[in-house]
Design an enzyme around this catalytic site. Structure first.
Site, PDB file in Angstrom:
ATOM      1  N   GLU A   5       5.282   3.829   2.326  1.00  0.00           N
ATOM      2  CA  GLU A   5       4.398   4.345   3.381  1.00  0.00           C
ATOM      3  C   GLU A   5       4.097   3.300   4.476  1.00  0.00           C
ATOM      4  OE1 GLU A   5       0.826   6.901   2.486  1.00  0.00           O
ATOM      5  OE2 GLU A   5      -0.153   5.296   3.601  1.00  0.00           O
ATOM      6  N   SER A  15      -1.969   3.441  -0.562  1.00  0.00           N
ATOM      7  CA  SER A  15      -0.760   3.975  -1.221  1.00  0.00           C
ATOM      8  C   SER A  15       0.467   3.252  -0.680  1.00  0.00           C
ATOM      9  CB  SER A  15      -0.607   5.464  -0.930  1.00  0.00           C
ATOM     10  OG  SER A  15      -1.779   6.141  -1.295  1.00  0.00           O
ATOM     11  N   ARG A  34       1.936  12.454   6.549  1.00  0.00           N
ATOM     12  CA  ARG A  34       1.936  10.995   6.795  1.00  0.00           C
ATOM     13  C   ARG A  34       2.983  10.609   7.846  1.00  0.00           C
ATOM     14  NH1 ARG A  34      -1.713  12.125   3.997  1.00  0.00           N
ATOM     15  NH2 ARG A  34      -2.219  11.327   1.920  1.00  0.00           N
TER      16      ARG A  34
HETATM   17  P1  FAD Z   1      -2.313  -0.996  11.157  1.00  0.00           P
HETATM   18  O1  FAD Z   1      -2.009  -1.285   9.730  1.00  0.00           O
HETATM   19  O2  FAD Z   1      -2.781  -2.114  12.006  1.00  0.00           O
HETATM   20  O3  FAD Z   1      -1.033  -0.326  11.838  1.00  0.00           O
HETATM   21  C1  FAD Z   1      -0.330   0.702  11.182  1.00  0.00           C
HETATM   22  C2  FAD Z   1       0.797   1.155  12.134  1.00  0.00           C
HETATM   23  O4  FAD Z   1       0.226   1.792  13.274  1.00  0.00           O
HETATM   24  C3  FAD Z   1       1.631  -0.016  12.678  1.00  0.00           C
HETATM   25  O5  FAD Z   1       2.954   0.418  12.808  1.00  0.00           O
HETATM   26  C4  FAD Z   1       1.020  -0.283  14.053  1.00  0.00           C
HETATM   27  O6  FAD Z   1       1.948  -0.807  14.988  1.00  0.00           O
HETATM   28  C5  FAD Z   1       0.605   1.113  14.482  1.00  0.00           C
HETATM   29  N1  FAD Z   1      -0.582   1.127  15.344  1.00  0.00           N
HETATM   30  C6  FAD Z   1      -1.804   0.604  15.050  1.00  0.00           C
HETATM   31  N2  FAD Z   1      -2.659   0.846  16.074  1.00  0.00           N
HETATM   32  C7  FAD Z   1      -1.949   1.507  17.023  1.00  0.00           C
HETATM   33  C8  FAD Z   1      -2.269   2.032  18.306  1.00  0.00           C
HETATM   34  N3  FAD Z   1      -3.487   1.914  18.835  1.00  0.00           N
HETATM   35  N4  FAD Z   1      -1.282   2.642  19.009  1.00  0.00           N
HETATM   36  C9  FAD Z   1      -0.027   2.782  18.502  1.00  0.00           C
HETATM   37  N5  FAD Z   1       0.328   2.313  17.286  1.00  0.00           N
HETATM   38  C10 FAD Z   1      -0.620   1.686  16.549  1.00  0.00           C
HETATM   39  N6  FAD Z   1      -4.122   6.221   4.777  1.00  0.00           N
HETATM   40  C11 FAD Z   1      -4.255   7.568   4.705  1.00  0.00           C
HETATM   41  O7  FAD Z   1      -3.564   8.308   5.430  1.00  0.00           O
HETATM   42  N7  FAD Z   1      -5.157   8.143   3.846  1.00  0.00           N
HETATM   43  C12 FAD Z   1      -5.937   7.403   3.039  1.00  0.00           C
HETATM   44  O8  FAD Z   1      -6.732   7.956   2.297  1.00  0.00           O
HETATM   45  C13 FAD Z   1      -5.798   5.995   3.074  1.00  0.00           C
HETATM   46  N8  FAD Z   1      -6.523   5.210   2.251  1.00  0.00           N
HETATM   47  C14 FAD Z   1      -6.345   3.861   2.254  1.00  0.00           C
HETATM   48  C15 FAD Z   1      -7.079   3.079   1.364  1.00  0.00           C
HETATM   49  C16 FAD Z   1      -6.927   1.705   1.346  1.00  0.00           C
HETATM   50  C17 FAD Z   1      -7.732   0.881   0.364  1.00  0.00           C
HETATM   51  C18 FAD Z   1      -6.040   1.083   2.256  1.00  0.00           C
HETATM   52  C19 FAD Z   1      -5.894  -0.405   2.287  1.00  0.00           C
HETATM   53  C20 FAD Z   1      -5.289   1.843   3.138  1.00  0.00           C
HETATM   54  C21 FAD Z   1      -5.430   3.246   3.153  1.00  0.00           C
HETATM   55  N9  FAD Z   1      -4.692   4.067   4.014  1.00  0.00           N
HETATM   56  C22 FAD Z   1      -4.863   5.429   3.988  1.00  0.00           C
HETATM   57  C23 FAD Z   1      -3.721   3.473   4.954  1.00  0.00           C
HETATM   58  C24 FAD Z   1      -4.360   2.977   6.278  1.00  0.00           C
HETATM   59  O9  FAD Z   1      -5.723   2.692   6.106  1.00  0.00           O
HETATM   60  C25 FAD Z   1      -4.220   3.997   7.415  1.00  0.00           C
HETATM   61  O10 FAD Z   1      -2.869   4.278   7.655  1.00  0.00           O
HETATM   62  C26 FAD Z   1      -4.861   3.497   8.718  1.00  0.00           C
HETATM   63  O11 FAD Z   1      -4.823   4.510   9.696  1.00  0.00           O
HETATM   64  C27 FAD Z   1      -4.189   2.246   9.280  1.00  0.00           C
HETATM   65  O12 FAD Z   1      -5.019   1.751  10.315  1.00  0.00           O
HETATM   66  P2  FAD Z   1      -4.871   0.252  10.853  1.00  0.00           P
HETATM   67  O13 FAD Z   1      -5.697   0.134  12.087  1.00  0.00           O
HETATM   68  O14 FAD Z   1      -5.158  -0.708   9.773  1.00  0.00           O
HETATM   69  O15 FAD Z   1      -3.328   0.230  11.240  1.00  0.00           O
HETATM   70  P1  NAP Z   2      -5.677  12.013  -6.714  1.00  0.00           P
HETATM   71  O1  NAP Z   2      -6.898  12.798  -6.370  1.00  0.00           O
HETATM   72  O2  NAP Z   2      -5.616  11.257  -7.998  1.00  0.00           O
HETATM   73  O3  NAP Z   2      -4.420  12.954  -6.633  1.00  0.00           O
HETATM   74  C1  NAP Z   2      -3.114  12.436  -6.945  1.00  0.00           C
HETATM   75  C2  NAP Z   2      -2.147  13.051  -5.977  1.00  0.00           C
HETATM   76  O4  NAP Z   2      -2.134  14.444  -6.166  1.00  0.00           O
HETATM   77  C3  NAP Z   2      -2.581  12.772  -4.583  1.00  0.00           C
HETATM   78  O5  NAP Z   2      -1.632  11.930  -4.057  1.00  0.00           O
HETATM   79  C4  NAP Z   2      -2.668  14.120  -3.884  1.00  0.00           C
HETATM   80  O6  NAP Z   2      -1.732  14.251  -2.845  1.00  0.00           O
HETATM   81  C5  NAP Z   2      -2.264  15.126  -4.938  1.00  0.00           C
HETATM   82  N1  NAP Z   2      -3.303  16.191  -5.038  1.00  0.00           N
HETATM   83  C6  NAP Z   2      -4.459  16.149  -5.723  1.00  0.00           C
HETATM   84  N2  NAP Z   2      -5.102  17.348  -5.627  1.00  0.00           N
HETATM   85  C7  NAP Z   2      -4.327  18.128  -4.867  1.00  0.00           C
HETATM   86  C8  NAP Z   2      -4.435  19.476  -4.397  1.00  0.00           C
HETATM   87  N3  NAP Z   2      -5.477  20.239  -4.726  1.00  0.00           N
HETATM   88  N4  NAP Z   2      -3.444  19.959  -3.606  1.00  0.00           N
HETATM   89  C9  NAP Z   2      -2.394  19.206  -3.275  1.00  0.00           C
HETATM   90  N5  NAP Z   2      -2.226  17.926  -3.694  1.00  0.00           N
HETATM   91  C10 NAP Z   2      -3.174  17.391  -4.482  1.00  0.00           C
HETATM   92  O7  NAP Z   2      -5.360  10.981  -5.511  1.00  0.00           O
HETATM   93  P2  NAP Z   2      -6.053   9.613  -5.139  1.00  0.00           P
HETATM   94  O8  NAP Z   2      -5.075   8.529  -5.291  1.00  0.00           O
HETATM   95  O9  NAP Z   2      -7.372   9.473  -5.812  1.00  0.00           O
HETATM   96  O10 NAP Z   2      -6.284   9.803  -3.577  1.00  0.00           O
HETATM   97  C11 NAP Z   2      -7.190  10.752  -3.132  1.00  0.00           C
HETATM   98  C12 NAP Z   2      -6.854  11.158  -1.698  1.00  0.00           C
HETATM   99  O11 NAP Z   2      -6.928  10.014  -0.845  1.00  0.00           O
HETATM  100  C13 NAP Z   2      -5.436  11.710  -1.581  1.00  0.00           C
HETATM  101  O12 NAP Z   2      -5.441  12.730  -0.622  1.00  0.00           O
HETATM  102  C14 NAP Z   2      -4.651  10.513  -1.075  1.00  0.00           C
HETATM  103  O13 NAP Z   2      -3.541  10.888  -0.263  1.00  0.00           O
HETATM  104  C15 NAP Z   2      -5.681   9.766  -0.238  1.00  0.00           C
HETATM  105  N6  NAP Z   2      -5.382   8.321  -0.257  1.00  0.00           N
HETATM  106  C16 NAP Z   2      -4.395   7.868   0.556  1.00  0.00           C
HETATM  107  C17 NAP Z   2      -4.084   6.519   0.585  1.00  0.00           C
HETATM  108  C18 NAP Z   2      -3.022   5.989   1.518  1.00  0.00           C
HETATM  109  O14 NAP Z   2      -2.925   4.792   1.678  1.00  0.00           O
HETATM  110  N7  NAP Z   2      -2.244   6.829   2.139  1.00  0.00           N
HETATM  111  C19 NAP Z   2      -4.763   5.629  -0.231  1.00  0.00           C
HETATM  112  C20 NAP Z   2      -5.746   6.140  -1.062  1.00  0.00           C
HETATM  113  C21 NAP Z   2      -6.066   7.490  -1.073  1.00  0.00           C
HETATM  114  P3  NAP Z   2      -1.949  13.728  -1.338  1.00  0.00           P
HETATM  115  O15 NAP Z   2      -1.820  12.258  -1.405  1.00  0.00           O
HETATM  116  O16 NAP Z   2      -0.848  14.380  -0.625  1.00  0.00           O
HETATM  117  O17 NAP Z   2      -3.306  14.152  -0.877  1.00  0.00           O
END
Ligand code: FAD
Ligand code: NAP
Length: 338
Positions: A334, A239, A165
Site C-alpha cells: 500500500e 496497513s 485505496r
Molecule cells: P504521506 O505519507 O506524506 O504521502 C503519501 C503519498 O501521498 C505520497 O506519495 C505523497 O507524495 C503523496 N502526497 C502527500 N501529500 C500530497 C499532496 N498534498 N498532493 C499530492 N500528493 C501528496 N490509510 C487509510 O486509508 N485508512 C486508514 O485507516 C489508515 N490508518 C493508518 C493508521 C496508521 C497507524 C498509519 C501509520 C497509517 C494509516 N493509514 C491509513 C495510511 C496513511 O495514514 C494515509 O494514507 C494518509 O492519508 C497519508 O497521509 P500523509 O500526509 O502522511 O501522506
Molecule cells: P478489521 O476490522 O479487523 O477487519 C479486517 C479486514 O476485514 C479489514 O481490512 C476490512 O477491510 C475487512 N472488513 C471488516 N468488516 C468488513 C465489512 N463489514 N465489510 C467489508 N469488509 C470488512 O480491520 P482493522 O485492521 O481493525 O482496520 C479497521 C479499518 O481501518 C479498516 O477499514 C481498515 O482498512 C482501516 N485501516 C487502514 C489502515 C491503512 O493503513 N490503510 C490502517 C489501519 C486501519 P477494509 O480494509 O477494506 O476496510
C-alpha cells in the site's frame, strides 16, 4: 513565508522512522508560494517529491532533489444550507484535527475516518478509507496545482479515478499534481455508518443508545487504539499491504481448501482480509532483525529501532512469497516507495 532548508534528515518526517537525507526541503504556506516554487529555476532543474505527514511512504534512499511539504493551513465554510455544509480544508491541516473540528460542530461525514494519521492533502491520494467509509463518499471537490506549470485546477470526485485505496494521484497521474485543498460535503444530521467491524458492539459497550457522529468517532478511536500501534511509540505505516481482490471462481476454490478464509463481497468480486492470510503463514508477531509483523494486526509492519528500508522490504517480500505459496494470491504493497 516559504521555509527552505538544505541537507535535511527525514527520519522524523516519516512514521516508519526510516533514515533518508534530502538535499532540499521546501515548506510551502500558500498556493501562490507553491506556484512560484513550481516555476523557479531550482525546481525545474531538480527532481522533487511531495511529503505530507510521511505515514504512507517508505523512504528507501537519499534524495538529491527537493522535498515539497505542503504546509498551507485553514478551514473555510464554502456553502451551507439547512441540512448540509461544504467545508474546505487546506492541504497542510492534520487529517484528524479536521475530523475533530467537524465533530465539534456536530456535523457528520468524517466520523468513521477518525484517527487516520497524515495530512488533508494526502487523503485523496489513496482515497483513504476505514470502517466502510472512503474519502470519495464525503468529498465535494479538491484543488490541485500542476507541478509542471504551477496552474491551479479544481477536480470533482468523478475526475479523480477513485477506487479502493486508489486515485489518479496515486497511479495514472502520480507526480503530476499537488493537492492544496480538499472540500467535504458534511451533514448537520446525516446518516451514520455503523455496520462495519466492531462499531456496533463498541457503541453497545459504551452504553450509547442513540449514536451521534461524535459517539461513532469515539467508538472508532477506541477500537483503533486497542488494535493499532501508535507510530510515535512503535514506528509503522499502517496497513503495509492492500486487501487482495479475487474472482468468485478463485474464491470458491480457496474456500474449499480454507473454510475459515475471511472474505467480503466486493462488487462482483471478493475481497480477502490480507491480515488473516499473513497470520495463517505464521508471520504475526514475528521479528526479523529490527523489523517485525505486529502481533495484534499482521497487516502492520513495524520498525523496532534502527531498521532500514532494505530490511523492511526484504521482510515484506518474504511475506508476499509465503502468501503466494500458501494461497496463490499476490499481495500488493500500500505505501509508496521512494
Ligand atoms: P504521506 O505519507 O506524506 O504521502 C503519501 C503519498 O501521498 C505520497 O506519495 C505523497 O507524495 C503523496 N502526497 C502527500 N501529500 C500530497 C499532496 N498534498 N498532493 C499530492 N500528493 C501528496 N490509510 C487509510 O486509508 N485508512 C486508514 O485507516 C489508515 N490508518 C493508518 C493508521 C496508521 C497507524 C498509519 C501509520 C497509517 C494509516 N493509514 C491509513 C495510511 C496513511 O495514514 C494515509 O494514507 C494518509 O492519508 C497519508 O497521509 P500523509 O500526509 O502522511 O501522506
Ligand atoms: P478489521 O476490522 O479487523 O477487519 C479486517 C479486514 O476485514 C479489514 O481490512 C476490512 O477491510 C475487512 N472488513 C471488516 N468488516 C468488513 C465489512 N463489514 N465489510 C467489508 N469488509 C470488512 O480491520 P482493522 O485492521 O481493525 O482496520 C479497521 C479499518 O481501518 C479498516 O477499514 C481498515 O482498512 C482501516 N485501516 C487502514 C489502515 C491503512 O493503513 N490503510 C490502517 C489501519 C486501519 P477494509 O480494509 O477494506 O476496510
Amino acid at each position: 513565508m516559504m521555509r527552505f532548508r538544505e541537507n535535511v534528515d527525514l527520519r522524523m518526517a516519516n512514521t516508519l522512522r526510516l533514515p533518508m537525507k534530502a538535499r532540499f526541503w521546501a515548506e510551502v504556506q500558500s498556493e501562490t508560494e507553491l506556484a512560484a516554487l513550481m516555476n523557479s529555476v531550482t525546481l525545474k532543474r531538480l527532481p522533487s517529491l511531495v511529503l505530507g505527514g510521511g505515514s504512507n511512504v517508505i523512504l528507501s534512499q537519499d534524495f538529491s532533489g527537493v522535498v515539497i511539504h505542503p504546509a498551507m493551513r485553514g478551514l473555510h465554510i464554502l456553502e451551507q444550507s439547512r441540512d448540509q455544509v461544504v467545508l474546505e480544508a487546506a492541504a497542510g491541516e492534520s487529517w484528524h484535527s479536521v475530523v475533530e473540528y467537524t465533530l465539534r460542530q456536530g456535523w457528520s461525514g468524517l466520523e468513521n475516518l477518525a484517527l487516520i494519521p497524515g495530512s488533508v492533502g494526502a487523503a485523496p491520494v489513496q482515497n483513504i478509507g476505514a470502517y466502510g467509509v472512503e474519502l470519495e463518499d464525503v468529498m465535494h471537490s479538491l484543488v490541485a496545482v500542476e507541478r509542471s506549470t504551477g496552474k491551479t485546477r479544481v477536480f470533482m470526485p468523478e475526475e479523480c479515478g477513485f477506487a479502493y485505496r486508489e486515485s489518479i494521484f496515486k497511479s495514472a497521474e502520480c507526480d503530476r499534481w499537488i493537492i492544496t485543498a480538499v472540500r467535504f460535503t458534511l451533514h448537520r444530521q446525516g446518516p451514520l455508518h455503523l455496520d462495519y467491524g466492531d462499531i456496533r458492539s463498541e457503541l453497545q459497550a459504551m452504553r450509547v443508545v442513540r449514536p451521534t457522529s461524535l459517539a461513532v468517532a469515539r467508538a472508532v478511536m477506541a477500537i483503533r487504539r486497542r488494535k493499532l500501534p501508535d507510530p510515535a511509540l512503535l514506528p509503522n505505516a499502517g496497513s503495509f499491504f492492500k486487501n487482495p481482490v479475487i474472482s468468485q471462481d478463485q474464491y470458491r476454490m480457496l474456500q474449499q481448501r480454507f473454510p475459515d478464509l475471511i472474505a467480503y463481497p466486493f462488487g462482483h468480486e471478493i475481497k480477502l482480509a490480507a491480515g488473516w492470510l499473513i497470520d495463517q503463514c505464521g508471520f504475526r508477531g514475528r521479528r526479523q532483525g529490527a523489523v517485525a509483523c505486529h502481533e495484534r494486526q499482521a497487516l502492520v509492519l513495524l520498525n523496532h529501532g534502527n531498521g532500514t528500508a532494505e530490511e523492511l522490504l526484504a521482510f515484506a517480500n518474504d511475506i508476499v512469497q509465503s502468501v503466494r505459496q500458501h494461497f496463490g494470491v499476490t499481495l500488493e504493497m500500500e505505501p509508496r516507495i521512494y
